[in-house]
Write a protein that holds these residues in place. Structure first.
Motif, mmCIF file in Angstrom:
data_model
loop_
_atom_site.group_PDB
_atom_site.id
_atom_site.type_symbol
_atom_site.label_atom_id
_atom_site.label_comp_id
_atom_site.label_asym_id
_atom_site.label_seq_id
_atom_site.Cartn_x
_atom_site.Cartn_y
_atom_site.Cartn_z
ATOM 1 N N PHE A 4 39.397 31.295 41.999
ATOM 2 C CA PHE A 4 39.638 32.699 41.670
ATOM 3 C C PHE A 4 41.050 33.003 42.151
ATOM 4 C CE2 PHE A 4 38.916 37.306 42.700
ATOM 5 C CZ PHE A 4 38.358 37.719 41.495
ATOM 6 N N ARG A 43 29.362 46.966 39.492
ATOM 7 C CA ARG A 43 30.292 48.091 39.602
ATOM 8 C C ARG A 43 29.537 49.400 39.529
ATOM 9 N NH1 ARG A 43 34.291 45.976 35.702
ATOM 10 N NH2 ARG A 43 34.188 43.730 36.067
ATOM 11 N N ILE A 75 40.378 33.921 36.334
ATOM 12 C CA ILE A 75 39.869 32.547 36.436
ATOM 13 C C ILE A 75 40.615 31.720 35.392
ATOM 14 C CG2 ILE A 75 37.838 31.054 36.097
ATOM 15 C CD1 ILE A 75 37.203 32.788 38.405
ATOM 16 N N TYR A 85 30.838 30.932 32.156
ATOM 17 C CA TYR A 85 31.932 29.990 31.873
ATOM 18 C C TYR A 85 31.246 28.652 31.584
ATOM 19 C CZ TYR A 85 34.551 33.688 34.300
ATOM 20 O OH TYR A 85 35.083 34.896 34.691
ATOM 21 N N LEU A 145 28.789 43.310 34.841
ATOM 22 C CA LEU A 145 29.318 42.449 33.789
ATOM 23 C C LEU A 145 28.979 41.017 34.183
ATOM 24 C CD1 LEU A 145 30.918 42.061 31.171
ATOM 25 C CD2 LEU A 145 32.979 41.885 32.553
ATOM 26 N N SER A 154 30.955 40.669 43.579
ATOM 27 C CA SER A 154 31.020 39.566 42.623
ATOM 28 C C SER A 154 30.224 38.365 43.150
ATOM 29 C CB SER A 154 32.504 39.216 42.440
ATOM 30 O OG SER A 154 32.667 37.986 41.804
ATOM 31 N N MET A 185 39.039 33.622 32.379
ATOM 32 C CA MET A 185 39.260 35.063 32.283
ATOM 33 C C MET A 185 40.691 35.336 32.688
ATOM 34 S SD MET A 185 37.370 38.383 33.975
ATOM 35 C CE MET A 185 35.846 38.138 33.140
ATOM 36 N N ASP A 241 40.455 45.448 37.895
ATOM 37 C CA ASP A 241 39.313 46.289 37.519
ATOM 38 C C ASP A 241 39.696 47.729 37.861
ATOM 39 O OD1 ASP A 241 37.849 44.041 36.707
ATOM 40 O OD2 ASP A 241 37.082 43.715 38.719
ATOM 41 N N ASN A 258 28.904 34.282 36.738
ATOM 42 C CA ASN A 258 29.445 35.270 37.674
ATOM 43 C C ASN A 258 28.957 36.653 37.282
ATOM 44 O OD1 ASN A 258 31.892 37.403 38.095
ATOM 45 N ND2 ASN A 258 31.600 36.074 39.867
HETATM 46 O O1 LIG Z 1 34.316 35.271 37.052
HETATM 47 C C1 LIG Z 1 34.869 35.861 37.980
HETATM 48 O O2 LIG Z 1 34.805 35.479 39.145
HETATM 49 C C2 LIG Z 1 35.697 37.084 37.673
HETATM 50 C C3 LIG Z 1 34.993 38.111 36.873
HETATM 51 C C4 LIG Z 1 35.806 39.374 36.759
HETATM 52 O O3 LIG Z 1 36.892 39.496 37.236
HETATM 53 C C5 LIG Z 1 35.266 40.506 36.008
HETATM 54 O O4 LIG Z 1 34.124 40.420 35.502
HETATM 55 O O5 LIG Z 1 35.954 41.537 35.927
#
Ligand SMILES: O=C(O)CCC(=O)C(=O)O
Ligand SMILES: [Mn+2]
Length: 206
Positions: free
Chosen positions: A149, A200, A184, A115, A111, A140, A122, A127, A196
């Motif tokens: 974070f 996964r 975030i 930003y 994902l 990440s 977020m 997760d 970011n």
């Molecule tokens: O932008 C981040 O550091 C967090 C991203 C996040 O938690 C996610 O994609 O599930």
């Protein structure tokens, strides 16, 4: 990528002092000059969009841009949104393979979040979707503007925060998602963008 060849979970990796969690932060995992190039490349080349989600019975746009890449079978549901992955973009596939080496595991999807400035955010979440399986490893990678974070323990409400810098790798594993949420927050006076990528492994049977 300077740390790409290191084996994971040696003393080289700083483990954050958090109960019920295994969280590691590797600063400068990607050298600054490489990270600069990747930031520009991903900012320009990925298929960023602002999808809508349903939350508390209301439809709203996510407060950032995102894009979902992965193997064809790695479909995924995120906040009620069925996400079909786009096929791997070559540089993203390369970044995935560095994450796999460092984390000694495989990933089949990522994902990507953009930003645009301090108004993008977020919300707190874990997760912990069933398709990620028990005790997922999440890798990440951050580029661009440093953002804070935040972690919040689901039971004790303890808070822990860490700055995610350009080129850093944060790894969450073990029981982290069972006990902690992360997110975030919006922040004032930031007009620069941050990218970011959370890699996964989505179990294809879902
Ligand atoms: O932008 C981040 O550091 C967090 C991203 C996040 O938690 C996610 O994609 O599930
Ligand atoms: Mn997350």
């Amino acid at each position: 990528m300077s740390g790409g060849q290191k084996a994971l979970f040696t003393s080289d990796f700083e483990q954050l002092p958090m109960p019920n969690a295994q969280v590691y932060l590797i600063e400068n995992w990607i050298k600054p000059a490489t990270a600069d190039k990747l930031f520009m490349h991903f900012h320009r080349a990925l298929a960023w969009e602002q999808p809508s989600i349903r939350l508390f019975g209301k439809t709203m746009k996510v407060p950032r841009l995102q894009a979902w890449y992965g193997d064809a079978e790695a479909g995924y549901t995120y906040s009620g949104l069925k996400m079909e992955p786009l096929p791997w973009e070559p540089q993203l596939a390369k970044l995935k393979s560095y994450c796999e080496q460092t984390c000694s595991t495989s990933f089949n999807s990522v994902l990507a979040n953009l930003y645009r400035n301090g108004s993008d955010s977020m919300g707190l979440h874990a997760d912990d979707e069933p398709e990620l399986g028990r005790h997922p490893v999440i890798a990440s990678v951050s580029f661009g503007q440093t953002r804070r974070f935040d972690f919040k323990h689901k039971q004790t409400k303890e808070k822990v925060s860490v700055d995610l810098n350009h080129g850093s790798l944060l790894i969450m594993r073990g029981e982290t998602q069972d006990y902690w949420q992360h997110g975030i927050n919006k922040t004032k006076r930031i007009d620069k963008a941050r990218l970011n990528f959370t890699f996964r492994f989505v179990h294809p049977s879902y």
